[in-house]
Design an enzyme around this catalytic site. Structure first.
Site, PDB file in Angstrom:
ATOM      1  N   ARG A 172      36.285  36.864  30.398  1.00  0.00           N
ATOM      2  CA  ARG A 172      36.867  37.052  29.072  1.00  0.00           C
ATOM      3  C   ARG A 172      38.310  37.543  29.204  1.00  0.00           C
ATOM      4  NH1 ARG A 172      31.649  39.349  28.898  1.00  0.00           N
ATOM      5  NH2 ARG A 172      30.207  38.318  27.437  1.00  0.00           N
ATOM      6  N   LYS A 195      31.352  43.090  27.860  1.00  0.00           N
ATOM      7  CA  LYS A 195      30.865  43.539  26.559  1.00  0.00           C
ATOM      8  C   LYS A 195      29.778  44.586  26.729  1.00  0.00           C
ATOM      9  CE  LYS A 195      31.790  39.809  23.276  1.00  0.00           C
ATOM     10  NZ  LYS A 195      31.163  38.834  22.349  1.00  0.00           N
ATOM     11  N   HIS A 264      39.827  31.463  25.110  1.00  0.00           N
ATOM     12  CA  HIS A 264      38.362  31.536  25.176  1.00  0.00           C
ATOM     13  C   HIS A 264      37.760  30.181  25.541  1.00  0.00           C
ATOM     14  CE1 HIS A 264      34.733  33.853  24.640  1.00  0.00           C
ATOM     15  NE2 HIS A 264      34.208  32.890  23.905  1.00  0.00           N
ATOM     16  N   ARG A 267      37.212  29.766  29.160  1.00  0.00           N
ATOM     17  CA  ARG A 267      35.931  30.349  29.604  1.00  0.00           C
ATOM     18  C   ARG A 267      34.817  29.315  29.435  1.00  0.00           C
ATOM     19  NH1 ARG A 267      32.614  35.052  30.052  1.00  0.00           N
ATOM     20  NH2 ARG A 267      30.990  35.237  28.462  1.00  0.00           N
ATOM     21  N   HIS A 291      26.465  37.079  29.900  1.00  0.00           N
ATOM     22  CA  HIS A 291      25.788  36.954  28.612  1.00  0.00           C
ATOM     23  C   HIS A 291      24.572  37.875  28.560  1.00  0.00           C
ATOM     24  CE1 HIS A 291      27.432  32.626  27.785  1.00  0.00           C
ATOM     25  NE2 HIS A 291      28.265  33.568  27.396  1.00  0.00           N
ATOM     26  N   TYR A 300      25.419  25.389  27.064  1.00  0.00           N
ATOM     27  CA  TYR A 300      26.077  24.558  28.069  1.00  0.00           C
ATOM     28  C   TYR A 300      25.167  23.447  28.577  1.00  0.00           C
ATOM     29  CZ  TYR A 300      29.531  28.171  27.713  1.00  0.00           C
ATOM     30  OH  TYR A 300      30.463  29.039  27.202  1.00  0.00           O
TER      31      TYR A 300
END
Length: 327
Positions: A172, A195, A264, A267, A291, A300
């Site tokens: 990120r 995160k 982004h 990414r 994640h 994906y």
């Protein structure tokens, strides 16, 4: 809304923002988004419930007067009226309205479950608007190579290294900005904080190490006090906005502008290329990207399916007609 303006919010909202940053580990950007969403909600409610006339400017509404007694008068229907207002007047899309619903719901949950200030949470059943799911935008392998080839200018070594890390590691923007000069270990790994204040290990491949080493040859060292790996023109830790502008400029130079691509999306590109070309298991990809939920990563697999379908349909024989059977 700027952080220094948080004091203009209701005191209970200020307490909540401190809680989600200090205890829940939300980033400064996330906390500011919650502050904005709750500010707009309470401005609407203040007018809706007659504290201020509907013609009153936002700047004239004193949100600090909103206390627990007033908050207890807010109903589920009031919240739905606000969401309708966001759609019809503010023209917010589904994703923005869904984010506002989450902010409202979590704030009232905090008042009820964490602080015990409400006996019943009126927003417990506040539903989130349905969001149309779409596949994320990303660069093909050839387009990613074009982007890297387009990098030039005074800071070309720095910018090339930054884009290389995005395209190879899928980190990120906030994670890249936070890298310090001595973070990279002898085994070509570094630990970053993502995160929710969660740490994970990033493995740097040969392209990343080569790009970083070339940048280190020209990175200023004399008199630089900042520990950051990537420096701005003022020899301070590079600003996220500076990186966004740099990436957008290079996308334009590579002929990839006007497609809604962004930092982004690099990414997304890294994740897609790893899945399509590296035979990376989706569970491993989840760990690489940091994640929390597998569902976030599984998109994906849909990209790969979509790309496979497009490849088959691009076959020059795709539109041949079968000979009609004799009847």
């Amino acid at each position: 809304m700027k952080r220094e303006d948080f004091y203009k919010l209701p005191m209970l909202v200020q307490d909540y923002l401190i809680y989600i940053e200090a205890i829940k580990g939300h980033s400064e950007l996330s906390v500011t988004e919650y502050a904005n969403d709750l500010k707009n909600f309470f401005i609407y409610i203040a007018r809706h419930k007659g504290l201020y006339p509907k013609s009153c400017e936002d700047s004239e509404i004193d949100l600090t007067t909103i206390d627990l007694a007033f908050i207890k008068t807010i109903t589920l229907n009031d919240a739905y009226q606000y969401i309708i207002y966001c759609r019809n007047v503010r023209k917010n899309n589904e994703a923005t309205r869904a984010r506002k619903v989450v902010a409202i719901r979590r704030f009232f949950s905090y008042l009820t479950d964490n602080q015990g200030l409400l006996e019943v949470n009126p927003m417990k059943n506040l539903d989130t608007p349905k969001i149309k799911k779409s596949l994320p935008k990303y660069l093909t392998l050839e387009e990613a190579q074009r982007l890297l080839a387009a990098v030039d200018g005074k800071f070309k070594e720095r910018d090339y290294a930054i884009i290389t890390l995005f395209l190879n590691c899928g980190m990120r923007l906030s994670e890249l900005v936070s890298i310090d000069y001595n973070d990279i270990r002898s085994d070509n790994t570094l630990v970053i904080t993502g995160k929710g204040n969660k740490e994970r290990t990033i493995y740097l491949n040969n392209a990343c190490i080569d790009a970083i080493n070339e940048y280190r040859k020209v990175r200023p060292n004399e008199g630089v006090k900042d520990r950051a790996l990537f420096l701005s023109a003022r020899n301070q830790r590079i600003n996220p906005r500076t990186i966004e502008i740099m990436v957008n400029n290079n996308l334009e130079k590579a002929g990839l502008g006007g497609r809604g691509l962004s930092v982004h999306k690099l990414r997304h590109t890294a994740a897609t290329l790893m899945y399509q070309h590296g035979n990376v298991d989706v569970l491993l990809l989840k760990e690489i990207l940091g994640h929390e939920n597998l569902g976030t990563t599984e998109i994906y697999t849909h990209i790969a399916s979509d790309a496979t379908k497009a490849a088959v349909e691009s076959n020059p024989l795709a539109n041949n007609k079968a000979p009609k059977a004799n009847t």
